[in-house]
Design an enzyme around this catalytic site. Structure first.
Site, PDB file in Angstrom:
ATOM      1  N   ASP A 182      34.781  -4.665 -53.491  1.00 40.25           N
ATOM      2  CA  ASP A 182      34.865  -6.055 -53.937  1.00 40.25           C
ATOM      3  C   ASP A 182      35.836  -6.177 -55.107  1.00 40.25           C
ATOM      4  OD1 ASP A 182      34.470  -8.681 -54.616  1.00 40.25           O
ATOM      5  OD2 ASP A 182      32.291  -8.538 -54.801  1.00 40.25           O
ATOM      6  N   HIS A 214      36.235  -8.833 -56.932  1.00 38.76           N
ATOM      7  CA  HIS A 214      35.802  -9.902 -57.828  1.00 38.76           C
ATOM      8  C   HIS A 214      35.088  -9.365 -59.057  1.00 38.76           C
ATOM      9  CE1 HIS A 214      36.341 -11.882 -53.919  1.00 38.76           C
ATOM     10  NE2 HIS A 214      36.682 -12.933 -54.633  1.00 38.76           N
ATOM     11  N   CYS A 241      42.178 -12.605 -55.349  1.00 40.59           N
ATOM     12  CA  CYS A 241      41.327 -11.598 -54.704  1.00 40.59           C
ATOM     13  C   CYS A 241      41.943 -11.056 -53.416  1.00 40.59           C
ATOM     14  CB  CYS A 241      39.933 -12.159 -54.446  1.00 40.59           C
ATOM     15  SG  CYS A 241      39.883 -13.673 -53.466  1.00 40.59           S
TER      16      CYS A 241
END
Length: 494
Positions: A386, A388, A140
């Site tokens: 994000d 993820h 990430c």
């Protein structure tokens, strides 16, 4: 949670060649059988094996189980709308929006969707020295670093005001505009989101590819089709292709993992924001596909101006006999630590002022062990992209789901990015950022600009990011006393 762009198909480099970019080689197809890894553990990454393409059955089974779990964990999310205050300024990478009118909401939608969004990928070509074909669960911070670099490249090759024309096709940008309940409270009650003039046709048209659009266009803003627009779109696609998930892409995860090996990192390890800053520096220095651009990483929470000048135009350094080749544009990456175990609230206003600057290209950081790419804020909440979210291998996506989190949840370790196109821009950047840094209530600023030259800021010999060394506090205007101190992971602790 996240919507993808209409051009979700792979960007194909083809024969496009833009200023500052050169064509990249053919892509390799991702094999679909290789096993994948899990956070913090490298499945089958023992480099003593005969080759990365021949994992034993135990490694393959373990990696497949880990991969299955990661694909479930990161492959879906609950779709929800993010609420924004109708009266408070919303800051996005130096641009301010007040969402009190349909046109302003649309302007924010266009600006946000135009950012490149890089997330977890699966089924890409096997990473060298491992059996991994996914970065789910461990990559990430690399993805956040990619997003910061992508923003720098878009500003470098296009402009800070550029917006993606195809963003108009995304009719389901997940935001809701609120109005405050009272002057003393920043909360709100829902009011109807300003409808898009396109939304009445969304049902029949749906998401369409870049190559064509269905449905009526009577109420759509007509997309310009000038030569300049076509050139800008080609540059946009070319930038996205530089982050492809294959070994030939100069800023893809394969190359970034390779650049991290000199610091003791390998596929499946956790990467911190400081390590990623140096990896990006090395990746840009290595590639020949991006011209007239350099990356400088600050050391000891200090930007040494002479080092930047030496990097961008050595002929300007006193005593240099080198002929001038012109000033290289520069991306400044500044690893910092905004507190001890948690964020020092005294630095919040300073972070806000930095994100208000047009020269800021974002912050890579996040929550503990959960990296995010911060691009703005409203009131006491950060706006972020994000990484993820696990998707199939493609070159790029655009995200239609803005997300926010409270400043108090921000991990103190982060890397702040800036961009300066010319020497004059760099001088203006130093002044503007210094003014933003002075807004801190703390005695010592987050970082400083000083004249002169610092020590070598190479990453070699550093083994990791998580084990923080002793604090090194540098008062404003004073260079480091030590000429041998490692600068990679030293931050201001308060």
């Amino acid at each position: 949670m996240n919507s993808v762009s209409p051009s979700a198909a792979q960007y194909v480099g083809g024969s496009v060649q833009e200023e500052g970019l050169t064509p990249h080689p053919e892509r390799r197809k991702a094999p679909s059988w290789e096993p994948r890894g899990h956070f913090g553990h490298v499945a089958g990454s023992d480099t003593s094996r005969e080759g990365p393409g021949e994992p034993d059955e135990v490694d393959r089974l373990k990696a497949k189980l880990m991969s299955a779990w990661n694909n479930v964990k990161y492959g879906w999310s609950v779709k929800s709308r993010t609420s924004f205050n109708k009266t408070s300024p919303l800051i996005l990478l130096g641009h301010s929006f007040v969402l009190n009118h349909e046109d302003e909401v649309e302007r924010f939608r266009m600006a946000f969707v135009s950012r490149l969004w890089l997330t977890y990928r699966r089924e890409f070509p096997q990473l060298e020295g491992s059996t991994l074909t996914t970065d789910c669960g461990w990559g990430c911070m690399l993805r956040s670093g990619q997003m910061l670099l992508a923003q720098g490249l878009l500003v470098h090759l296009l402009s800070a005001d550029w917006t993606w024309p195809d963003a108009q096709q995304l009719t389901d940008v997940d935001i809701e505009v609120l109005k405050p309940r009272s002057p003393s409270r920043a909360g709100g009650v829902p009011v109807p989101t300003f409808p898009s003039a396109r939304s009445s046709h969304a049902g029949s048209r749906g998401r369409s590819s870049t190559g064509g659009e269905g449905g009526s266009r009577r109420h759509q803003r007509k997309r310009a089709d000038t030569s300049q627009d076509r050139q800008a779109e080609a540059t946009h696609r070319r930038v996205a292709s530089l982050f492809g998930d294959h070994p030939q892409a100069p800023f893809g995860v394969h190359q970034l993992v390779e650049q991290g090996k000199s610091s003791g990192k390998k596929a499946g390890d956790w990467y911190g924001p400081s390590i990623v800053a140096h990896i990006l520096r090395k990746a840009v220095a290595k590639t020949s596909e991006v011209h007239n651009l350099a990356v400088y990483v600050a050391q000891d929470c200090t930007v040494y101006k002479e080092d930047v000048v030496r990097l961008c135009d050595p002929s300007l350094v006193g005593g240099s006999s080198e002929p001038s080749s012109g000033w290289k544009s520069v991306i400044l990456l500044v690893p910092v630590r905004l507190g001890g175990e948690s964020l020092n609230p005294a630095y919040i206003e300073c972070v806000k002022n930095i994100l208000r600057l047009e020269c800021c290209i974002g912050i890579i950081g996040g929550k503990p062990k959960h990296s995010l790419f911060f691009v703005g804020f409203q009131d006491e909440q950060l706006l972020y992209l994000d990484p993820h979210y696990c998707q199939s291998v493609v070159d790029s996506f655009h995200c239609s789901s803005p997300r926010k989190m409270n400043f108090s949840r921000m991990d103190p370790s982060c890397t702040i990015g800036f961009y300066a196109k010319s020497q004059k821009d760099f001088e203006s950047l130093c002044s503007a950022v210094s003014a933003a840094l002075s807004s801190s209530k703390e005695k010592y600023p987050i970082f400083t600009f000083v004249d002169g030259q610092g020590q070598d800021y190479g990453l070699e010999g550093q083994s990791g990011f998580l084990a923080d060394p002793p604090a090194h506090i540098l008062p404003p205007g004073k260079p480091s006393r030590s000429s041998k101190r490692s600068s990679v992971d030293e931050f201001v602790f308060l």
